[in-house]
Design a protein around this motif. Structure first.
Motif, PDB file in Angstrom:
ATOM      1  N   HIS A 121     -12.020  76.108  10.981  1.00  0.00           N
ATOM      2  CA  HIS A 121     -12.795  75.534  12.173  1.00  0.00           C
ATOM      3  C   HIS A 121     -13.016  76.663  13.145  1.00  0.00           C
ATOM      4  O   HIS A 121     -12.171  77.447  13.386  1.00  0.00           O
ATOM      5  CB  HIS A 121     -12.396  74.284  12.929  1.00  0.00           C
TER       6      HIS A 121
ATOM      7  N   HIS B  28     -12.392  81.776  18.188  1.00  0.00           N
ATOM      8  CA  HIS B  28     -11.382  81.974  17.020  1.00  0.00           C
ATOM      9  C   HIS B  28     -11.828  81.043  15.745  1.00  0.00           C
ATOM     10  O   HIS B  28     -12.898  80.323  15.998  1.00  0.00           O
ATOM     11  CB  HIS B  28     -10.114  81.209  17.572  1.00  0.00           C
TER      12      HIS B  28
ATOM     13  N   THR C 262     -10.081  79.013  12.754  1.00  0.00           N
ATOM     14  CA  THR C 262      -8.761  78.395  12.569  1.00  0.00           C
ATOM     15  C   THR C 262      -8.598  78.056  10.962  1.00  0.00           C
ATOM     16  O   THR C 262      -9.546  77.184  10.414  1.00  0.00           O
ATOM     17  CB  THR C 262      -8.571  77.337  13.247  1.00  0.00           C
TER      18      THR C 262
ATOM     19  N   GLN D 203      -1.519  71.901  16.097  1.00  0.00           N
ATOM     20  CA  GLN D 203      -2.211  73.153  16.066  1.00  0.00           C
ATOM     21  C   GLN D 203      -1.405  74.280  16.928  1.00  0.00           C
ATOM     22  O   GLN D 203      -0.564  73.905  18.043  1.00  0.00           O
ATOM     23  CB  GLN D 203      -3.368  73.329  17.125  1.00  0.00           C
TER      24      GLN D 203
ATOM     25  N   GLU E 176      -5.633  81.052  15.783  1.00  0.00           N
ATOM     26  CA  GLU E 176      -5.087  79.619  15.671  1.00  0.00           C
ATOM     27  C   GLU E 176      -4.798  79.106  14.461  1.00  0.00           C
ATOM     28  O   GLU E 176      -5.810  79.521  13.316  1.00  0.00           O
ATOM     29  CB  GLU E 176      -6.035  78.769  16.647  1.00  0.00           C
TER      30      GLU E 176
HETATM   31 NI    NI Z   1      -9.512  75.576  17.675  1.00  0.00          NI
END
Ligand code: NI
Ligand code: OOG
Length: 460
Positions: free
Chosen positions: A64, A224, A226, A265, A295
């Protein structure tokens, strides 16, 4: 010429952005490498869990991203770009009331909604929109300047948006146009080399670094990307061993003995990146900005509204117990969870805390089978599979935002009122912001309907 369907376009977009981000943020490549290592080992060590939350292939490709935009118009444009690749707005997240750090944004996530589409490629993008009307952060005068600045920039070109609309109308694009679409989309999400207006950026950063990141520059960027991992505790320690210091906790549910639920996370701050600045005397100088981070996440069972209420209540109990006793959060959390949540999938099903799909595994005639779903499951005639949680958690999202900010900023003593909700957002982007509880419930009921049909009887 070949035609590239929306699903394929989404796979390619996810791949292009992954290459782009890896080129920009080298620590991301390390994260992906370690995540893959952990996933393969996990699969070898726990063959019984294989595929429980999606195939290794899906999990390996899964990413993501996150972007931030400045206005409802920009959000509506983002919705068109994502709509082109079969990603739709799901859930409204209000981070303005996040504790202890309110963030002046409201968010949604664009993602595929159909099980088959998710299996093909589950790319999703958490998308946040600045709320310049929030008086706790911005005076009316600054609100006007922000809106003015944002309304004059172009995040997504007309050409990109027109291609996006054609992709929706024609379920994809001819190869050449598909390539053009991907190039333009990638360029809109890349970190811009345009000089940043130093005075404007600094003025916003004094108030909120999120506001500076969104409204202080002339473009958006993936902040970011992930990857998904099957054992996040293992990943956390391996990253630390490699010298990457992670934020000091894993957000979301604790490590515990029961089923994996929702979303866990963790993240690390990326290094500063060189950027050009335009100074007040008009000269351009080199400087650095630290706006991106790494992340990683682990996903588990989607919870029903009851399950989610129990989750929220448990988190609140953990907060107050930690505040009262000063004990470590992870210890308290594991304890609270062991007390409040059942330990097995079947018990989650019985208490209606989680979403599942069902598959008939018995070929015995229906007349010899129990008629209640729970009995069919406990007697082994019907198998259950938890539905994986495909969404986000506002509290973790706010925590991720906050842990990666360069400073706390300065809030004013004022009311932040600006009514925003899913209806408001739907109206502004022109497509409905879906509710993920409905999506999971729908998937559960269609799977149950199929079992009933195979059995030729009603099950409840
Ligand atoms: Ni995120
Ligand atoms: C988004 C933070 C939220 C998540 O995984 O919860 C998020 C952002 O920093 O823009 O990505």
């Amino acid at each position: 010429m070949s035609h590239v369907k929306q699903t394929e376009l989404r796979k390619r977009l996810s791949g292009v952005l992954s290459d782009l981000y890896g080129g920009e943020v080298p620590a991301y490549n390390m994260l992906v490498e370690v995540a893959q290592e952990v996933n393969q080992e996990h699969q070898r060590q726990h063959p019984e869990k294989a595929g429980q939350f999606g195939s290794l292939e899906r999990v390996t490709a899964e990413r993501h991203g996150a972007i931030r935009v400045g206005s409802p118009d920009e959000l509506a444009q983002a919705a068109r770009v994502f709509g082109a690749v079969g990603m739709y707005a799901v859930n409204f997240y209000d981070l303005r009331d996040a504790k202890p750090n309110p963030i002046p944004v409201v968010s949604t996530a664009f993602r595929p909604t159909d099980r088959q589409e998710l299996a093909e490629n589950p790319f999703r993008v958490f998308t946040s929109m600045l709320v310049p009307e929030d008086r706790r952060f911005f005076t009316q005068e600054l609100e006007h300047r922000l809106k003015n600045y944002i309304s004059q920039r172009t995040l997504f070109s007309e050409e990109l948006l027109t291609l996006a609309d054609s992709a929706v109308n024609g379920n994809g694009l001819p190869e050449e146009q598909a390539q053009r679409f991907l190039d333009l989309a990638a360029a809109s999400f890349a970190l811009s080399s345009e000089p940043v207006d130093r005075a404007w950026y600094d003025e916003l950063e004094d108030i909120s670094s999120v506001a500076a990141d969104i409204g202080g520059v002339s473009s958006t960027h993936i902040n970011h990307l992930t990857p998904r991992v099957l054992d996040i505790d293992e990943l956390y320690s391996r990253m630390e061993l490699r010298g990457i210091s992670m934020i000091d906790s894993i957000q979301g549910p604790p490590k515990w003995q029961g089923p994996d639920v929702l979303l866990r996370q963790t993240s690390f701050r990326a290094l500063s990146e060189p950027r050009l600045f335009k100074e007040s005397d008009g000269s351009v100088s080199e400087g650095e900005l630290r706006v991106r981070f790494g992340e990683v996440e682990a996903r588990g069972m989607a919870l029903t509204r009851e399950g989610r209420a129990l989750y929220d209540a448990s988190m609140a109990e953990v907060d107050s117990e930690v505040a009262r006793s000063g004990r470590t959060r992870s210890d308290v959390a594991s304890e609270v969870w062991a007390q409040r949540f059942p330990r097995t999938d079947i018990e989650f099903l019985k208490a209606d805390l989680g979403f599942f799909t069902f598959a008939l595994t018995s070929d015995a005639p229906a007349s010899e089978l129990p008629t209640s779903l729970i009995d069919l499951v406990t007697s082994g005639h019907v198998q259950v599979e938890p539905i994986v949680y495909e969404d986000f958690l506002p509290r973790s999202a706010a925590g991720i935002f906050a842990s990666n900010l360069s400073g706390d900023g300065n809030m004013r003593d004022a009311q932040g009122e600006a009514p925003r909700d899913a209806m408001w957002m739907s109206g502004r982007i022109g497509t409905p912001v879906l509710d993920s509880f409905d999506i999971y419930a729908q998937e559960r009921s269609s799977s149950l309907a199929q079992v009933c049909q195979q059995l030729g009887m009603h099950v409840d």
